[in-house]
Write a protein that holds these residues in place. Structure first.
Motif, short mmCIF file in Angstrom:
data_model
loop_
_atom_site.label_atom_id
_atom_site.label_comp_id
_atom_site.label_asym_id
_atom_site.label_seq_id
_atom_site.Cartn_x
_atom_site.Cartn_y
_atom_site.Cartn_z
N GLN A 38 0.84 -1.20 0.00
CA GLN A 38 0.00 0.00 0.00
C GLN A 38 0.88 1.25 0.00
O GLN A 38 0.92 2.02 0.96
N MET A 39 1.58 1.46 -1.09
CA MET A 39 2.58 2.51 -1.16
C MET A 39 1.99 3.90 -1.02
O MET A 39 2.66 4.82 -0.54
N ASP A 40 0.74 4.07 -1.41
CA ASP A 40 0.11 5.38 -1.27
C ASP A 40 -0.06 5.78 0.19
O ASP A 40 -0.23 6.96 0.51
N GLN A 41 0.02 4.79 1.11
CA GLN A 41 -0.16 5.07 2.53
C GLN A 41 1.13 5.53 3.21
O GLN A 41 1.06 6.07 4.31
N TYR A 42 2.27 5.31 2.56
CA TYR A 42 3.50 5.69 3.25
C TYR A 42 4.50 6.48 2.41
O TYR A 42 5.35 7.19 2.98
N LEU A 43 4.42 6.44 1.09
CA LEU A 43 5.38 7.21 0.28
C LEU A 43 5.32 8.71 0.57
O LEU A 43 6.37 9.36 0.66
N PRO A 44 4.13 9.30 0.72
CA PRO A 44 4.10 10.74 1.02
C PRO A 44 4.84 11.09 2.32
O PRO A 44 5.46 12.15 2.41
N THR A 45 4.78 10.20 3.31
CA THR A 45 5.47 10.44 4.58
C THR A 45 6.99 10.44 4.40
O THR A 45 7.71 11.11 5.14
N LEU A 46 7.47 9.70 3.42
CA LEU A 46 8.92 9.55 3.22
C LEU A 46 9.53 10.64 2.37
O LEU A 46 10.76 10.74 2.29
#
Length: 391
Positions: A38-46
């Motif tokens: 679920q990359m949309d759940q954590y890429l923005p945080t990174l």
């Protein structure tokens, strides 16, 4: 009824596409999605962050390793931390995991197995966030969760965020075993939880923080990227072997019971094609099934009773009970001709208490031993409720 649709991959375990059991029969199947997928759940945080990873060979996004996936997404990964069995998962139990450099990416690789179990301030310097993504099997003495514990503590002490990409626990459908006495804590048992605790790594991480089991727990910024379409009773077959001696679903199901034999002079099949699927000893009185452990590089370099014929039980086709099975442990103790040599000091670490060894030596029945766990198990289940994410 659970439905499992298999697809083929060239990996140690037969991978499968999982269908959740919690839907109506006439609805479309709901496929379990891991946190890493679920990359949309954590890429923005990174974005714009300096990222370190505590990962191994199980850290997959589909068929691609998480490290490669993040680098392809322009995430600034600066360091890799590796647990027992190494970054590639190809080292035998107890085998030295060395610091080094990842050949493919050139990134520094820091071992968290051996003398250095907790990252130092210097090793975490310049890091904004640590991502933990490792497939677990839900047994307290499986050391990946110990590495998670010490990384969480190091992040709390150094003001670094901690993100966990959750994965299913194949032994999440029950809770059993003695709860660890904190006076007996070790790297094979850090938390006051039972042997089988029935939680995902994400749920356990929330409990570790919430119960204050790490220093400065209130300072830790924690994010768990949750699973989709998974419940505690969902069928799930791991897409890759989580460690060299757990090659299939049968070994993973039997592991919580058979790992206690690591604290005895009994072989649990290390050095064979069926580790954690057999038990035996070099004495024909122990059973009719025969096997001979041998050294297997990267799997079992020094297996118990190497090159000796062992006699015991073949467990490859038994149906694992939804509880810790003490029958074989008690049976072999009773058959042992030299009972003073049956247990070793490691047994207390694995059991998490001195009581289990004493109960077996004193002739307690399995039923009486199990009854002695019940009050602590009831209290643990009550405490864990507030940390459960899934049904």
């Amino acid at each position: 009824m659970f439905l499992i649709k298999y697809f083929s991959r060239v990996l140690p375990l037969c991978a499968c596409l999982i269908i959740c059991s919690c839907q109506a029969q006439d609805s479309e199947p709901l496929f379990i999605t891991t946190g890493a997928e679920q990359m949309d759940q954590y890429l923005p945080t990174l974005k714009g962050k300096s990222v370190a990873l505590l990962i191994n060979h199980t850290s997959l996004v589909g068929n691609t390793h998480l490290l490669d996936t993040l680098l392809a997404s322009d995430v600034e990964v600066v360091k890799i931390f590796a647990p027992e069995h190494g970054f590639r998962g190809d080292l035998a139990n107890g085998e030295q995991v060395d610091d080094g450099v990842d050949i493919k990416t050139g990134l520094p690789l820091i071992s968290l197995y051996g003398k250095n179990k907790k990252p130092s301030k210097e090793q975490l310097e310049g890091i904004d966030i640590v991502i933990y993504d490792i497939q677990d099997v839900g047994a307290r003495f499986y050391t990946y969760i110990s590495s998670m514990h010490f990384m969480m503590e190091a992040c709390a002490e150094n003001g670094i965020s901690f993100m966990l990409l959750d994965r299913p626990n194949p032994n999440a459908h029950y809770v059993d075993g003695p709860v660890l006495d904190t006076a007996r804590a070790s790297f094979v048992g850090v938390h006051p939880i039972p042997i089988v605790y029935g939680m995902t790594s994400g749920e356990l991480a929330l409990m570790v923080k919430g119960e204050g089991w790490i220093n400065q727990s209130e300072m830790l910024d924690t994010k768990v990227v949750k699973l989709k379409n998974w419940a505690r009773d969902s069928s799930y077959a791991l897409p890759v072997s989580p460690s060299p001696n757990l090659p299939n679903a049968q070994s993973i199901a039997l592991y919580p019971s058979l790992c206690l034999f690591e604290g005895t002079n009994i072989s649990m099949g290390r050095g064979t094609d069926f580790p954690f699927q057999a038990v035996g000893y070099p004495d024909s009185d122990f059973g009719n099934f025969q096997f001979t452990p041998v050294s297997i590089p990267g799997v079992s370099k020094y297996p118990p009773h190497k090159n000796k014929v062992c006699y015991g039980y073949d467990l490859r086709t038994v149906t694992p009970p939804n509880q810790i099975d003490l029958f074989y442990l008690i049976d072999f103790y009773q058959k042992s001709k030299n009972k003073t040599d049956y247990f070793n000091a490691f047994f207390t670490n694995l059991a998490g208490t001195r009581e289990l060894r004493k109960q077996i030596e004193d002739g307690w029945t399995e039923e009486d031993i199990r009854a002695s766990w019940q009050d602590d198990l009831d209290q643990f289940k009550l405490n864990r409720k507030k940390y459960l994410i899934y049904k």
